[in-house]
Design a protein around this motif. Structure first.
Motif, short mmCIF file in Angstrom:
data_model
loop_
_atom_site.label_atom_id
_atom_site.label_comp_id
_atom_site.label_asym_id
_atom_site.label_seq_id
_atom_site.Cartn_x
_atom_site.Cartn_y
_atom_site.Cartn_z
N ALA A 136 -41.32 114.48 49.91
CA ALA A 136 -42.72 114.14 49.64
C ALA A 136 -42.93 114.46 48.09
O ALA A 136 -43.88 113.85 47.81
N LYS A 137 -41.52 114.94 47.22
CA LYS A 137 -42.58 114.80 45.11
C LYS A 137 -42.44 113.57 44.84
O LYS A 137 -43.13 113.38 43.71
N HIS A 138 -41.91 112.45 45.76
CA HIS A 138 -42.22 111.32 45.09
C HIS A 138 -42.73 110.18 46.35
O HIS A 138 -42.40 108.93 45.87
N THR A 139 -43.43 111.01 47.26
CA THR A 139 -44.00 109.57 47.74
C THR A 139 -45.20 110.24 46.74
O THR A 139 -46.41 111.03 46.90
N VAL A 140 -46.27 108.92 47.04
CA VAL A 140 -47.88 108.83 46.21
C VAL A 140 -48.55 108.12 47.65
O VAL A 140 -48.09 106.81 47.54
N ILE A 141 -49.27 108.37 48.26
CA ILE A 141 -50.29 108.14 49.03
C ILE A 141 -51.56 107.56 48.36
O ILE A 141 -52.27 108.53 47.89
N GLU A 142 -52.42 106.38 48.70
CA GLU A 142 -53.81 106.49 47.95
C GLU A 142 -53.38 106.95 46.84
O GLU A 142 -54.75 107.76 46.39
N GLY A 143 -52.78 107.12 45.73
CA GLY A 143 -53.14 107.63 44.59
C GLY A 143 -52.93 109.34 44.42
O GLY A 143 -53.49 109.77 43.73
N HIS A 144 -52.69 109.65 45.73
CA HIS A 144 -52.59 111.01 45.72
C HIS A 144 -50.74 111.30 45.93
O HIS A 144 -50.26 110.96 47.07
N MET A 168 -56.33 114.26 35.15
CA MET A 168 -57.55 113.06 35.22
C MET A 168 -56.49 111.47 35.06
O MET A 168 -56.29 110.82 35.54
N GLN A 169 -55.51 111.60 34.04
CA GLN A 169 -54.50 110.95 33.60
C GLN A 169 -53.60 110.48 34.59
O GLN A 169 -53.02 108.72 34.47
N GLN A 170 -53.27 112.34 35.04
CA GLN A 170 -52.02 111.33 36.20
C GLN A 170 -52.31 111.24 37.00
O GLN A 170 -51.67 109.83 37.77
N ALA A 171 -53.44 111.17 37.67
CA ALA A 171 -54.27 110.11 38.91
C ALA A 171 -53.96 108.84 38.26
O ALA A 171 -53.77 107.28 39.64
N GLN A 172 -54.79 108.08 37.69
CA GLN A 172 -54.49 106.72 37.14
C GLN A 172 -53.71 106.69 36.74
O GLN A 172 -53.35 105.12 37.29
N THR A 173 -52.46 107.21 36.31
CA THR A 173 -50.99 106.46 36.19
C THR A 173 -50.32 106.93 37.41
O THR A 173 -50.00 105.56 37.62
N LEU A 174 -51.04 107.27 38.55
CA LEU A 174 -50.21 107.22 39.14
C LEU A 174 -50.82 106.06 40.16
O LEU A 174 -50.54 105.60 41.02
N GLU A 175 -52.32 105.63 40.58
CA GLU A 175 -53.46 104.69 41.04
C GLU A 175 -52.52 102.91 40.35
O GLU A 175 -53.01 102.35 41.00
N SER A 176 -52.01 103.25 39.56
CA SER A 176 -51.90 101.91 38.34
C SER A 176 -50.32 101.49 38.44
O SER A 176 -50.22 100.67 37.94
#
Length: 112
Positions: free
Chosen positions: A55-63, A1-9
């Motif tokens: 792919a490892k360095h791509t984040v789309i919509e927080g994923h 959950m922490q990682q997802a919040q970090t990715l989204e911000s």
């Protein structure tokens, strides 16, 4: 959950690419050297290595994305595409790039 919040911000955006130029150049050079030393036989390995890094360095919509394609599978596809191109006197070669994009899409998914 922490990682997802970090990715989204990151910079206020949900989608971003966090790869670096030096790494990208290094991967490209390594792929070119290995491909040249093996006379092109390891080209599928070089492609899958680059696809995995992207792919490892791509984040789309927080994923974050992940790539699970293997060089052995791509090599088999490469042989099939080569034989089809030979059998059709080169006509199938026009579809090879599309088939490669399709193969890449089928092996790329969201990690979280």
């Amino acid at each position: 959950m922490q990682q997802a919040q970090t990715l989204e911000s990151r910079h206020g955006h949900k989608s971003f690419f966090d790869g670096g130029l030096a790494q990208f150049i290094g991967y490209k050079i390594l792929g070119a050297i290995v491909t040249a030393c093996t006379l092109g036989i390891c080209y599928p390995w070089a492609i899958t290595m680059i696809y995995g890094w992207q792919a490892k360095h791509t984040v789309i919509e927080g994923h974050r994305q992940q790539f699970d394609g293997s060089a052995a599978e791509l090599f088999g596809m490469w042989i099939k595409w080569l034989l089809l191109s030979i059998c059709t006197l080169g006509i199938y070669a026009f579809w090879v790039n599309i088939k490669l994009l399709d193969w890449r899409a089928r092996h790329t998914y969201f990690q979280n």
